[in-house]
Write a protein that holds these residues in place. Structure first.
Motif, PDB file in Angstrom:
ATOM      1  N   GLY A   1     -33.561 -44.082 -56.899  1.00 52.79           N
ATOM      2  CA  GLY A   1     -34.207 -44.820 -55.816  1.00 52.79           C
ATOM      3  C   GLY A   1     -33.375 -44.855 -54.558  1.00 52.79           C
ATOM      4  N   LEU A   2     -32.067 -44.993 -54.704  1.00 49.76           N
ATOM      5  CA  LEU A   2     -31.172 -45.003 -53.543  1.00 49.76           C
ATOM      6  C   LEU A   2     -31.184 -43.650 -52.854  1.00 49.76           C
ATOM      7  CD1 LEU A   2     -29.206 -46.851 -52.047  1.00 49.76           C
ATOM      8  CD2 LEU A   2     -27.376 -45.948 -53.482  1.00 49.76           C
ATOM      9  N   LEU A   3     -31.193 -42.577 -53.644  1.00 45.64           N
ATOM     10  CA  LEU A   3     -31.223 -41.230 -53.061  1.00 45.64           C
ATOM     11  C   LEU A   3     -32.580 -40.912 -52.432  1.00 45.64           C
ATOM     12  CD1 LEU A   3     -29.325 -39.241 -55.848  1.00 45.64           C
ATOM     13  CD2 LEU A   3     -28.439 -39.946 -53.613  1.00 45.64           C
ATOM     14  N   VAL A   4     -33.656 -41.379 -53.046  1.00 43.23           N
ATOM     15  CA  VAL A   4     -34.996 -41.041 -52.568  1.00 43.23           C
ATOM     16  C   VAL A   4     -35.435 -41.928 -51.416  1.00 43.23           C
ATOM     17  CG1 VAL A   4     -37.448 -41.031 -53.226  1.00 43.23           C
ATOM     18  CG2 VAL A   4     -35.735 -40.057 -54.743  1.00 43.23           C
TER      19      VAL A   4
ATOM     20  N   THR B   1     -44.073 -54.594 -49.244  1.00 43.84           N
ATOM     21  CA  THR B   1     -43.589 -53.305 -48.741  1.00 43.84           C
ATOM     22  C   THR B   1     -42.085 -53.140 -48.922  1.00 43.84           C
ATOM     23  OG1 THR B   1     -43.325 -54.255 -46.528  1.00 43.84           O
ATOM     24  CG2 THR B   1     -45.426 -53.162 -47.026  1.00 43.84           C
ATOM     25  N   PHE B   2     -41.428 -54.085 -49.563  1.00 46.69           N
ATOM     26  CA  PHE B   2     -39.965 -54.028 -49.674  1.00 46.69           C
ATOM     27  C   PHE B   2     -39.484 -53.127 -50.806  1.00 46.69           C
ATOM     28  CE2 PHE B   2     -41.109 -57.361 -52.618  1.00 46.69           C
ATOM     29  CZ  PHE B   2     -40.198 -57.223 -53.646  1.00 46.69           C
ATOM     30  N   TYR B   3     -40.369 -52.548 -51.594  1.00 45.50           N
ATOM     31  CA  TYR B   3     -39.965 -51.695 -52.716  1.00 45.50           C
ATOM     32  C   TYR B   3     -40.705 -50.364 -52.634  1.00 45.50           C
ATOM     33  CZ  TYR B   3     -44.398 -52.458 -55.125  1.00 45.50           C
ATOM     34  OH  TYR B   3     -45.721 -52.461 -55.463  1.00 45.50           O
ATOM     35  N   HIS B   4     -40.150 -49.366 -53.301  1.00 46.37           N
ATOM     36  CA  HIS B   4     -40.754 -48.028 -53.339  1.00 46.37           C
ATOM     37  C   HIS B   4     -41.622 -47.930 -54.587  1.00 46.37           C
ATOM     38  CE1 HIS B   4     -40.970 -43.619 -53.728  1.00 46.37           C
ATOM     39  NE2 HIS B   4     -40.878 -43.650 -52.389  1.00 46.37           N
TER      40      HIS B   4
ATOM     41  N   PRO C   1     -35.486 -49.787 -50.503  1.00 46.95           N
ATOM     42  CA  PRO C   1     -36.736 -49.995 -51.239  1.00 46.95           C
ATOM     43  C   PRO C   1     -36.741 -49.310 -52.606  1.00 46.95           C
ATOM     44  CG  PRO C   1     -37.217 -49.497 -48.943  1.00 46.95           C
ATOM     45  CD  PRO C   1     -35.742 -49.300 -49.145  1.00 46.95           C
ATOM     46  N   GLY C   2     -36.055 -48.185 -52.738  1.00 49.47           N
ATOM     47  CA  GLY C   2     -35.970 -47.518 -54.032  1.00 49.47           C
ATOM     48  C   GLY C   2     -35.183 -48.335 -55.037  1.00 49.47           C
ATOM     49  N   VAL C   3     -34.106 -48.962 -54.556  1.00 45.57           N
ATOM     50  CA  VAL C   3     -33.303 -49.830 -55.434  1.00 45.57           C
ATOM     51  C   VAL C   3     -34.146 -51.008 -55.900  1.00 45.57           C
ATOM     52  CG1 VAL C   3     -31.307 -51.378 -55.495  1.00 45.57           C
ATOM     53  CG2 VAL C   3     -31.104 -49.140 -54.402  1.00 45.57           C
ATOM     54  N   TRP C   4     -34.872 -51.629 -54.982  1.00 45.72           N
ATOM     55  CA  TRP C   4     -35.722 -52.756 -55.358  1.00 45.72           C
ATOM     56  C   TRP C   4     -36.823 -52.334 -56.335  1.00 45.72           C
ATOM     57  CZ3 TRP C   4     -34.485 -57.493 -55.328  1.00 45.72           C
ATOM     58  CH2 TRP C   4     -33.632 -58.005 -54.354  1.00 45.72           C
ATOM     59  N   GLY C   5     -37.380 -51.168 -56.122  1.00 51.52           N
ATOM     60  CA  GLY C   5     -38.418 -50.677 -57.033  1.00 51.52           C
ATOM     61  C   GLY C   5     -37.884 -50.513 -58.454  1.00 51.52           C
ATOM     62  N   ALA C   6     -36.685 -49.945 -58.569  1.00 53.24           N
ATOM     63  CA  ALA C   6     -36.086 -49.749 -59.892  1.00 53.24           C
ATOM     64  C   ALA C   6     -35.754 -51.086 -60.561  1.00 53.24           C
ATOM     65  CB  ALA C   6     -34.834 -48.890 -59.779  1.00 53.24           C
TER      66      ALA C   6
END
Length: 194
Positions: A43-46, A110-113, A50-55
């Motif tokens: 998530g951090l790379l992508v 919208t804060f997460y991927h 928001p990727g970190v929050w999604g994970a």
């Protein structure tokens, strides 16, 4: 033989079942931690933050959904099947309602991927199913529990051909005849020469 276990009966906690539940809980925690770390890195790379929050959201939601079922089973180990069914079905309905509420809330955020969230959630849920199936398939659960009963009353059955029949306890005719025939004949063989 004992009767059915009812609601007010004390729980019978079989150690083998509790060991199985502890093993599954430990494996679920390790799986969720691994999926969370992998999801955070991807998530951090992508997508960055928001990727970190999604994970993290997916790992937390997956852990709540899977871990609570095993915790409930561990708590209810050995209690009546009626109580087990009521609690499991009721708990499942509560968890489904919680998931629906969380998903409806997350739909507007919208804060997460969403892609990282979905990928991490799929990994956690499929991994949890695999862990539960493997753990149950390889568990060593005894079919009969050893109890501390009165072991002073031990009965022995005579060996086959010992002169009595197991059914009526009367001497067998052929065994009695062999014994009487054996008394009339002189001993033969190597021992008679001595």
């Amino acid at each position: 033989m004992t009767g059915p276990v009812m609601f007010n009966d004390p729980p019978v906690r079989t150690e083998a079942m509790l060991t199985l539940f502890r093993t599954v809980q430990r494996r679920l925690l390790l799986l969720t931690a691994g999926a969370a770390v992998l999801g955070v890195v991807v998530g951090l790379l992508v997508a960055g933050g928001p990727g970190v929050w999604g994970a993290l959201l997916a790992a937390g939601l997956g852990l709540v959904f899977t871990f609570t079922t095993v915790a409930t089973l561990r708590f209810l180990a050995g209690r009546g099947p009626e109580l087990l069914q009521i609690v499991l079905v009721g708990g499942w309905l509560v968890k489904m309602a919680l998931v629906v509420v969380v998903m409806l809330w997350l739909r507007e955020q919208t804060f997460y991927h969403r892609g990282v969230f979905f990928g991490t959630l799929v990994i956690v849920l499929l991994g949890a199913v695999a862990i539960e199936m493997y753990s149950v398939a390889t568990a060593r659960i005894p079919a009969v529990e050893a109890t501390t009963g009165d072991v002073s009353r031990v009965t022995t059955q005579p060996a086959e051909g010992a002169g009595t029949t197991p059914a009526d306890g009367e001497p067998r005719q052929d065994a009695a005849r062999e014994a009487s025939d054996g008394d009339n004949e002189p001993p033969t063989g190597p021992s008679s020469a001595a």
